[in-house]
Design a protein around this motif. Structure first.
Motif, PDB file in Angstrom:
ATOM      1  N   GLU A  88      -2.053  -0.553  12.394  1.00 44.16           N
ATOM      2  CA  GLU A  88      -3.480  -0.424  12.132  1.00 44.16           C
ATOM      3  C   GLU A  88      -4.027  -1.670  11.437  1.00 44.16           C
ATOM      4  N   GLN A  89      -3.206  -2.292  10.633  1.00 44.91           N
ATOM      5  CA  GLN A  89      -3.587  -3.524   9.957  1.00 44.91           C
ATOM      6  C   GLN A  89      -2.339  -4.375   9.789  1.00 44.91           C
ATOM      7  N   GLU A  90      -2.509  -5.546   9.252  1.00 43.32           N
ATOM      8  CA  GLU A  90      -1.419  -6.513   9.135  1.00 43.32           C
ATOM      9  C   GLU A  90      -0.159  -5.903   8.518  1.00 43.32           C
ATOM     10  N   LEU A  91       0.969  -6.233   9.103  1.00 45.35           N
ATOM     11  CA  LEU A  91       2.264  -5.770   8.615  1.00 45.35           C
ATOM     12  C   LEU A  91       2.589  -6.513   7.311  1.00 45.35           C
ATOM     13  N   SER A  92       2.739  -5.776   6.228  1.00 41.34           N
ATOM     14  CA  SER A  92       3.065  -6.391   4.939  1.00 41.34           C
ATOM     15  C   SER A  92       4.551  -6.754   4.909  1.00 41.34           C
ATOM     16  N   GLU A  93       4.949  -7.558   3.948  1.00 36.22           N
ATOM     17  CA  GLU A  93       6.369  -7.915   3.809  1.00 36.22           C
ATOM     18  C   GLU A  93       7.237  -6.672   3.581  1.00 36.22           C
ATOM     19  N   PRO A  94       6.851  -5.758   2.660  1.00 39.32           N
ATOM     20  CA  PRO A  94       7.672  -4.547   2.480  1.00 39.32           C
ATOM     21  C   PRO A  94       7.755  -3.689   3.746  1.00 39.32           C
ATOM     22  N   ASP A  95       6.650  -3.599   4.491  1.00 42.63           N
ATOM     23  CA  ASP A  95       6.665  -2.809   5.725  1.00 42.63           C
ATOM     24  C   ASP A  95       7.544  -3.466   6.785  1.00 42.63           C
ATOM     25  N   ALA A  96       7.477  -4.779   6.903  1.00 42.21           N
ATOM     26  CA  ALA A  96       8.341  -5.485   7.860  1.00 42.21           C
ATOM     27  C   ALA A  96       9.804  -5.239   7.513  1.00 42.21           C
ATOM     28  N   LEU A 152       5.163   5.695  10.272  1.00 37.04           N
ATOM     29  CA  LEU A 152       5.346   5.220   8.908  1.00 37.04           C
ATOM     30  C   LEU A 152       3.978   5.006   8.281  1.00 37.04           C
ATOM     31  N   LEU A 153       3.863   5.346   7.022  1.00 42.67           N
ATOM     32  CA  LEU A 153       2.639   5.039   6.287  1.00 42.67           C
ATOM     33  C   LEU A 153       2.786   3.664   5.675  1.00 42.67           C
ATOM     34  N   GLU A 154       1.717   2.895   5.742  1.00 42.82           N
ATOM     35  CA  GLU A 154       1.749   1.539   5.211  1.00 42.82           C
ATOM     36  C   GLU A 154       2.069   1.553   3.726  1.00 42.82           C
ATOM     37  N   HIS A 155       2.802   0.543   3.322  1.00 42.29           N
ATOM     38  CA  HIS A 155       3.147   0.360   1.916  1.00 42.29           C
ATOM     39  C   HIS A 155       1.872   0.080   1.143  1.00 42.29           C
ATOM     40  N   ASP A 156       1.664   0.773   0.024  1.00 45.20           N
ATOM     41  CA  ASP A 156       0.480   0.554  -0.794  1.00 45.20           C
ATOM     42  C   ASP A 156       0.641  -0.760  -1.529  1.00 45.20           C
ATOM     43  N   GLN A 157      -0.223  -1.725  -1.179  1.00 44.42           N
ATOM     44  CA  GLN A 157      -0.127  -3.052  -1.797  1.00 44.42           C
ATOM     45  C   GLN A 157      -0.931  -3.158  -3.082  1.00 44.42           C
ATOM     46  N   GLN A 158      -1.738  -2.147  -3.392  1.00 42.69           N
ATOM     47  CA  GLN A 158      -2.540  -2.187  -4.603  1.00 42.69           C
ATOM     48  C   GLN A 158      -1.699  -1.694  -5.779  1.00 42.69           C
ATOM     49  N   PRO A 159      -1.640  -2.475  -6.863  1.00 43.65           N
ATOM     50  CA  PRO A 159      -0.891  -1.994  -8.026  1.00 43.65           C
ATOM     51  C   PRO A 159      -1.577  -0.755  -8.610  1.00 43.65           C
ATOM     52  N   LYS A 160      -0.770   0.167  -9.018  1.00 47.17           N
ATOM     53  CA  LYS A 160      -1.310   1.398  -9.599  1.00 47.17           C
ATOM     54  C   LYS A 160      -1.760   1.134 -11.025  1.00 47.17           C
ATOM     55  N   GLU A 161      -2.950   1.643 -11.339  1.00 47.46           N
ATOM     56  CA  GLU A 161      -3.470   1.482 -12.690  1.00 47.46           C
ATOM     57  C   GLU A 161      -2.869   2.564 -13.576  1.00 47.46           C
TER      58      GLU A 161
END
Length: 181
Positions: A22-30, A169-178
Motif C-alpha cells: 500500500e505504501q513504501e516498504l520500510s526497512e523492518p518490513d523488508a 502483513l500489517l505495516e511496521h509502525d514507523q511512528q515512535p510511541k509517545e
C-alpha cells in the motif's frame, strides 16, 4: 501494469513472491518479508507491486456521474492539463516508492523488481501472479478494520481470485510511541 513491466523468470527454478504494498516498504518490513523465506531451498525473487491512483479516471468518472462535460465550459481543457500534471506527480512518487522498496530488498541480498499499476489492485495482482508464475502473495497494508471485518480488503479479495498462498502483513509502525500521560 504501467511504468515498469515485471519480467518473469523464464523457466528458472525460482520461487516467485508477489508483494502488493500500500505504501513504501520500510526497512523492518523488508526484513520481515525476507525472514519468511530464509529457509527456502530455491532462490526467491520478489515482485513489488504498488497501486497508483489514477487521478484522471477518478475525475472523469465523477464528471460523467454528474452529467456531461458541457456543464464545465471551456475550462475543461485547463482542468485536463492540471490533471495530467497531477497524475505525473502521483506516478513519480509511486515509482520512487517502488524503487526504494525494491532497493531495500536488494540491500538484504535479494533478487527483486517492481512496478506500479493504475488498474484495480486485485486485478493487477492477479495479472502479475499469472505473468511471473507467482507461488506466493504477500499483501502489506495498514490496518483497515471495517474493510477487513466485511472481507472487502485486498487480502480476502486476493484469496478469492488466486490459487496461491496469500499472507497479509500489517505495516511496521514507523511512528515512535509517545509515553502515556
Amino acid at each position: 501494469m504501467e511504468a515498469y513491466r515485471l519480467v518473469g523468470t523464464g523457466g528458472c527454478e525460482m520461487y516467485d513472491v508477489v508483494l502488493l504494498v500500500e505504501q513504501e516498504l520500510s526497512e523492518p518490513d523488508a526484513k520481515r518479508v525476507v525472514d519468511l523465506h530464509q529457509d527456502m531451498p530455491e532462490p526467491v525473487k520478489y515482485h513489488v507491486l504498488v497501486p497508483c491512483h489514477n487521478a484522471e479516471a477518478g475525475v472523469e468518472a465523477s464528471i460523467s456521474a454528474l452529467g456531461t462535460a458541457d456543464l464545465y465550459g471551456p475550462g475543461l481543457a485547463t482542468q485536463r492539463q492540471d490533471l495530467a500534471e497531477a497524475q505525473q506527480a502521483i506516478d513519480t512518487e509511486a515509482k520512487g516508492c517502488t524503487g526504494r522498496s525494491v532497493q531495500r530488498l536488494r540491500d538484504l541480498g535479494q533478487n527483486a523488481e517492481g512496478g506500479i499499476t493504475h488498474e484495480r489492485p486485485i486485478d493487477a495482482l492477479v495479472a502479475t501472479v499469472d505473468h511471473v508464475d507467482g507461488q506466493e502473495v504477500i499483501i502489506l497494508t495498514r490496518g483497515h478494520i471495517v474493510a477487513e471485518f466485511f472481507h472487502l480488503d485486498w487480502t480476502n479479495s486476493a484469496r478469492r481470485h488466486l490459487g496461491v498462498p496469500v499472507l497479509h502483513l500489517l505495516e511496521h509502525d514507523q511512528q515512535p510511541k509517545e509515553p502515556a500521560p
